[in-house]
Design a protein around this motif. Sequence first.
Motif, short mmCIF file in Angstrom:
data_model
loop_
_atom_site.label_atom_id
_atom_site.label_comp_id
_atom_site.label_asym_id
_atom_site.label_seq_id
_atom_site.Cartn_x
_atom_site.Cartn_y
_atom_site.Cartn_z
N HIS A 1 43.53 -18.66 42.36
CA HIS A 1 43.25 -19.24 41.14
C HIS A 1 42.04 -19.80 41.04
O HIS A 1 41.51 -19.87 39.86
CB HIS A 1 44.32 -20.23 40.86
N LEU A 2 41.32 -20.28 42.26
CA LEU A 2 40.04 -20.73 41.98
C LEU A 2 38.70 -20.12 42.78
O LEU A 2 39.28 -19.56 43.74
CB LEU A 2 40.12 -22.21 42.36
N LEU A 3 37.59 -19.99 42.20
CA LEU A 3 36.53 -19.69 42.76
C LEU A 3 35.47 -20.70 43.17
O LEU A 3 35.20 -21.36 41.79
CB LEU A 3 36.20 -18.40 41.85
N ALA A 4 35.03 -21.07 44.07
CA ALA A 4 33.81 -21.97 44.25
C ALA A 4 32.84 -21.37 44.72
O ALA A 4 32.71 -20.58 45.68
CB ALA A 4 34.52 -23.05 45.10
N PHE A 5 31.28 -21.86 44.61
CA PHE A 5 30.10 -21.55 44.90
C PHE A 5 29.16 -22.59 44.98
O PHE A 5 29.63 -23.55 44.15
CB PHE A 5 29.69 -20.40 44.34
N VAL A 6 28.02 -22.33 45.42
CA VAL A 6 26.87 -23.34 45.43
C VAL A 6 26.09 -22.72 44.08
O VAL A 6 25.52 -21.68 44.29
CB VAL A 6 26.10 -23.35 46.71
N GLY A 7 26.04 -23.60 43.07
CA GLY A 7 25.28 -23.18 41.82
C GLY A 7 25.42 -24.04 40.66
O GLY A 7 26.83 -24.77 40.96
N PRO A 8 24.84 -23.95 39.65
CA PRO A 8 23.57 -23.27 39.62
C PRO A 8 22.39 -23.56 40.44
O PRO A 8 21.43 -22.85 40.32
CB PRO A 8 23.24 -23.36 38.16
N SER A 9 22.20 -24.70 40.87
CA SER A 9 21.12 -25.24 41.85
C SER A 9 22.01 -25.52 43.30
O SER A 9 23.12 -25.54 43.48
CB SER A 9 20.50 -26.45 41.33
N LYS A 10 21.08 -25.73 44.16
CA LYS A 10 21.48 -25.85 45.51
C LYS A 10 22.20 -27.34 45.69
O LYS A 10 22.74 -27.75 46.58
CB LYS A 10 20.53 -25.80 46.56
#
Length: 1892
Positions: free
Chosen positions: A907-916
């Motif tokens: 269900h969920l997508l996680a990532f680093v962004g838009p900045s670190k």
Amino acid sequence: MAAGRGTSGRRDSSGVRGAGGTVPPALVVPAAWQRPYLNIFKHFRVEEWKRSAREGDVATFMDTRLKGTVYRIRGSIPGSSYLQLPRTGTQSLGLTGRYLYLLFRPVPHKHFVVHLDVTTEEKQVVRISFSSLFKEFKSTATWLQFPFVCGAAKGSARSPRHELVGDAPTDVRWTCLVLDLPSILSLYLNRHYSHLKSIKLCSSLLVKNLCTSDLVFDPGMTFSEAHQAELACHGVVPMPREMAFPVPKGEKWHDLYDYIRFPSEGSKLPKDSIQKSCPGPVAGGQAPEDPIQQKPVALTSAVRDRLSLIQQITSPKAMPHHCAVIPKSIPEVHLTASRPPRAMPAGDQELEQNQKSRSGEDTGQSPTVGDGGIHVYAHQRSKQATRAVHAASEESTSRKGPGPGVLPSRRAAACRRLLPDPILKLSMIIGFGGCSTKWALWAQNSTAVVYPCHAVIVTLQIHSRKQRFFIGHTDKVSALAFDGSSTLLASAQAGPRSVVRLWDFPTGSCLSVFKTHVHSLLSLSFSYSGTVLCGVGKDGHGKTMVVVWSTAQVTRGGEVAVLAKAHTDVDIQALKITSFDDTRMVSCGRDNIRLWRVRSGVLRSCPVDLGEYHSLEFTGLAFQDGHAAEREHEDCTFFVCSKSGHILEVDYQNVSVRSARRLLPAPLQDCQRLDKTGAGIAINSISISSHFCATGSEDGYLRLWPLDFSAVVAEAEQEAPVSSVCISPDGRRILCTTAAGYLGYLDLQSWDSNTLMRSHEDSVLAFSMEGVWKWMATVSQDSTIRVWDLVSMQQRYDFTAEEGTPCAVAFHPTQQMLACGFDNGMVWTFSLATSSLLVEHKQHRTVITGLTFSPDGNFMFSSCLQGSLALYSCMAQKSHVLRVLGNVVAPDTGSSPGVLVVSEDSHLLAFVGPSKYVVTVMEACSLDELLRVDISILDLNSTALDSAVGVCFAPVPRGELLVATSSNKILVLDAKTGRLVREVSPVHKVSCSSLVLSKDGRYLLTAGDKVIKVWDYQMHSNINFQVYIGHSEPVRQVAFTPDQRHVISVGDAIFLWDFLALPEERSPPAGLHSSESVPLLGPEQRKNGFSHVGGSWRNELGEGSSEILKDASETPRQAVPLPLLSSPPCLDVSSVHQTGCQSIFSESDKEEEADPPGSSRMLVNRDKDASVLVVEPVRNEELIVVRPKERQESSRSPETLASEPRKETTNPKPQCSVRPDSYRHFTPCFKASVLPKSFLPPPTGSEVLKLKAVIGYNGNGRGNMVWNPDTGFFAYTCGCIIVVEDLHSGSQNHWLGHAEEISTLTVSHDAQVLASASGKRNGDSHCQICIWNVPDGVCTASLFHHETQVQAMAFSQDDRFLVTLGDYSDQTIALWNTYTYELMWSTCISEPVHDVAFSPFSHRELACVGNGTVMFWLLEQQGPNVHLKVHRASAPDVLGSVELTSLCYGADTLLYSGTNSGQICVWDTETNCCFMTWEADEGEIGVLVCRHNRLLSGSNAKRIRLWAVAAVQELRLKGPDARSNLVLLEHEITLDGTIVSAAFDDSLEMGIVGTTAGTLWYINWVESTSIRLISGHKNKVTEVCFGPDETRCATCGEDGSVRIWSLGSMELVVQFQVLNQSCQCLAWKPHPVVAWRAESQHVVAGYSDGTIRVFNISRTEMELKMQPHAVALTAIAYSTDGEMILSGGKDGLVAVSSPRTGMTIHVLADHKGSPITALQCTMKQYRDFGVEGGELWLATSSDRRVSVWASDWLKDKCELLDWLSFPAPASPEGLDTLPPSLAVFCPWEHGTLVYVGFGRQKEALFYSLHKKQVVMKIPLPYFATSLSLSPAARFMAVGFGARLLRLLRCPGEAQDYAGHDDTVHRCCFAPSGRRLLTASHSAVLLWELTGG
């Protein structure tokens, strides 16, 4: 052994006792001399300088403050002024004390150095140095360097810089430094301490004294204070006066002096230095033997990582199942001192509040459990508090072994850690090379190859493909070399700090590590003998350097010495030691071939005249004839190959080229003379055997040539240039390596090419796994994509990308589809089914940083370095783009597996962004943003902005998101709200490169730099992680396999680790110790709400209730469970498959079941029947006690231990009285004795007697010895006693819980629990099984189920279950829950069974063997219910009618069983069929042990045999057609009796074997040796006595032996054996009037044939044999001066003989007709009693008559002084045999004798020779069977037929002692009265008098 011959037995230096030779002691100073402490300066008389050495300015002077002499060592250079003990380096102090005390004071403004050389148990010498010169901690395998921080006086000021390092301040104080030497070795090097070898004190310092001790001395405590506080029991005692510093009145010791204990405890300063950290010593009791049980030192991050890695990875024999027991509760700890706020998990706040309300204490004042460790702080701001987990500066090194740390208050607190420890075990490495790909060697047996994989050396078995690892290098391995026998392996490490390691190849242990002084070693060569090693490399200036080392002493614990070294300007590519001379070498390189020689310590060389070949670049060389030490070097030739294709044959004698050939490309492929022109084919390697030559060339061909190089015999094409070739020692295979990372061999018999290993040529960047087909894909900087089979770890596919480098990879979760991202922005999807490219996506323009599929397989996501994010639909085979977003992913995060992550529910997508600095959570199916968290502002106290480097989702129920940050933290966020739940910091020294959570959410994997960490995700422990090394480059990614049984890490290579923690569904259910638990119901019963009780059914919801339980777990029961009263049916196990059954197992649906604890059950039958079980109330933390009501009030025997938990069930079953034809079946020894009806145990703490040692091993038991090689736990039985012995020290502990003979033992796989079984006691209806807690030796439960004897027991592999097997009369098999020890299942078997075993691969499978059958059981657990299905498989018809007597599981799916006719059968556990048998012995095989590809068998032919069974697995595929000719007998050893028990290590190289002769043997198959470890009498012991000096004792027995034992070690010193006779009595020659000499030690023994033999103990020989009697002797004694021997016979005659002449002087017939039962001599005044003579002696006969005589042997006088006759009833009632008549002189009442025997009353009579009457009577509970009086105190020891020993104070109280399992028929006090020997059948017990 013939009469008069003796054998000696002593303990060898390794701590294992032997027989048959004298082993020189390992220590100079006997350990007994060193207790309680040893003053080193005083003992070695330092002031005489005979046993010590000094150099430079070393002098003594009177110190006014200390008021005594001190040694002053001064000098500007520490190495030039020193004091050394002992005098020379070849000597050893041999000090075994655990603590070294150094009383010293550094000289102000000067530096000092102290060196301590200690020896480990592995015979490795390690130097421990500490100095104020050292700036930082350094360590190697043989050297530890600690900085010493000098403290200033109280109140003085020092700068911060000076506080940490530097010279001593002006006001430096006298210091008491305590070094815990075992802990230092254990914590820093993972070594076991043996003894202190030498001490070197270097300038500048003052020294008062040195001492060693096993005690913790507190210098600030007086003796009176210690006595009042009773601190001795805690192991803390005052400092001895001769070692103490003076303290003026009114002053305190700690105000005047410094006390430093290292490793220190309680300090918050860094622990990689020695400095003052605590005011005084801390101890929790006597210092334990195992230093690992001490609280570890806290280390700085750099030191901690290195040392924890060494402990975790390089620990020998780290096994998956050997882990410490997980503590189930934390004891409360109350401290009086004010401490910092107590750390606790946030979830425990409610519990804390409850505790506060009861105690009235404030949370802020709660004490801290420990000082070092990971702390979890709870903030009281909200109900959902945030936890901060700190794991850096206060992080403690994980320790091995159980045991709490020690608190400053001297109260122990539970120090919990992540378990099991270790949790990872390296299983396999996919990789080859690293520094180069030319190093691969054959082992001598030609079945294994050795090669480097970066920093790890791997041994690969070519048939089984199993790997073994040599771990220790910290950089890539650059060279390898074997000696001629493949016993020594040398390895060199690349890099500027190049080191060489020497390994013992068979065992894998590192023998030596030494620096090479060469920046990079390029080549190594061993001499054939292994005594010389040569290496070549570059020095710091890039100049070629050749070094020659002597390795002759390495295998004996010595050091490596440099023989010679030389610099040269020539290039060297290869160098080898010649085959005929260890001092000669040959090298080749660019433009040169040189011959080298070492002479007089100088290495010189001369060039070979190359003539026209002088400009060639030579690459390799080989000698023609291999090892040829017997040949002269004049006949030697060698071959050299070159890059131009030339092969030169060089004449060693003439130093010239004999011939030259050249390899040319097609069509001129054959080797030709040099008259051909053109470019040749570069040859990289050459190898020569006695018949042919092999070359490997740049064109990728492996070629075979005849020795004349006339033509190519064969060639094999490889995929890349061949780096090296190596012909196997047997000449049947050729090993080949290529530049592309290929390792394989060519089989010359079948001409098959076999691949052993393929690997990436460069670093592995990422990997992905899928769980359906169990495949793994990897991408590497070598531009390849490879797919591997996770089961076989073999490469399946290899894709090479031409346009770019792959940098990300992902497997589709359900389809055979693979996605790969490249550095050019493309994303490809492959079909593995068709090996084709499906789609090429071009949504990105730069490096792909993230690539992943959703777990449901519907979507794919990718991101790139520019920040774009793409969503793909994968519902069809060809994926297509759904949405692309720009600038949403942080552009500077780089490629890592944590860039893009999808939640478990997709269900969920996680990532680093838009900045670190930001983490974003989106909806996976639409990329709609849901949450954005700025992690840079979460830490308000930080001055720097924190950025995210990776993310990871926790399992869905937790709803957490993990974020790894650049500041080395892991933040745990709520995935829905973004709230910070907790944080862990720091995680690694650098930022975390990969993190992943296990599917059950219990474990967290992180990777950083070159290490892997496994974390307890809940942070429940004090030590929440474990660290693992092995990679030589940064770890790029780490992950669990889909089944969570393995962990994979990639970087320089692919590492596969076994994950040893149990999955959640296999773990012990939480709360099993509580009174609340899920009730145990069957599937049908639980569905209908019914349970079965007492043979009837009832509705648990009550009569008429229509409500049905939906889930039994919803209604926890409030009472303890009741076992079922119904009898299990007799299960007739049939081999016929049931109709309609889908498996080969038939289900037993009528098994006996018992509820788990916490369930409640009402009894239907409410009658007052005695069979109703009554449950006694117990506290929740106690084990459940279930007893029949009718026995609750019955009296128990003394050994019952009424407070002990008991589990008992009733189980009537058919009885079988016919014993099977198998010695493996246990039959107890016949005993006419019974347990006592009355018993007077001494009050606790007032025991006068303490059992010190037990002599003997019960050879009548079966499997009654256990040994765990990993923990060292060793236990065996002797009668009803369990003896737990330390194999190193020989000390014994005795566990008394049984009253009958113990039949068998078994120990859990983690060695924490021991189960023992014995027969039923008087009044019991069932035999007893005791469950023991191994660490403290406490019996935690007693189980009662089997009616007669327990034949065998076994724990399951995960230690969750215990199976017990009844004997032929019981015929019952039972399964117990090891968490509660409740009976889970039981059934009857229609025939006797002999042995049982659990499968080592599954806790659900077990097997047992019986009459011609093997029963395979399959355990099925549905919730709390347990069912066992069984399949009976019959033995092959070819064996006829046999008993299958023993069994053991082998590798994979194999089961071995032995028969009573000597065959071994091999079974396939998948089909339950026997596919192979072979004749293994001439007698019955009763013991089988299998480890990997080796099998041990033991039989009643007194033999143990070792079999090589590696080929059995291959033969399994052939089924019944398999032949046994490939099963090889490796070794055979004949012992002294039938084999009844065996325990071996994991490699089956060494172990312990027990025989029916009462002997335990130490077996070493490598050395083919057998050493007598424990020995005893096989038959009844007939006499015991002490030597006059009490250093030894003697025993004799019906087996005809006289044995002399050392009382210090209880080892057999001498044994005299007379064949075919029984030794009936013995006596030790008394102490002579002259000074005691060794030559005067004699023992006289009387035998059943009427002979008397006199043995000289010191010379171990028989000195005299005489025969004064015609019948058997029954008593014997020496006269008081030892000049006469008095002997009494069965016919009543008493003979007086001279041992000097051998003549019989007198024969007295006064007692004729009645056997003599006792003879004793004592001294008297010459004219006492009115008769002449200085000696009084008595004789007692079985007719209750005692004669007393006065003698003067020199005058040949012997006069009757008194004649006593004691009355008795005419007919004894209730006695089968009459007790003996015994009389002895009373040592404390002159002229009085004591008599016991059959009479009107059970009493001891004191008769006065002066008054001629009985002066005192002491009543006894039974008729005495043995009697002895103490010469030193008014104690009398009496043995009874009721297995009882009574100690009486005359007159006074009596104390009864248990421990004997038969009549106590012998007892004897020592001359000093401080020891007592007792004998019961074949067991001999040594007691010490501790009080009174």
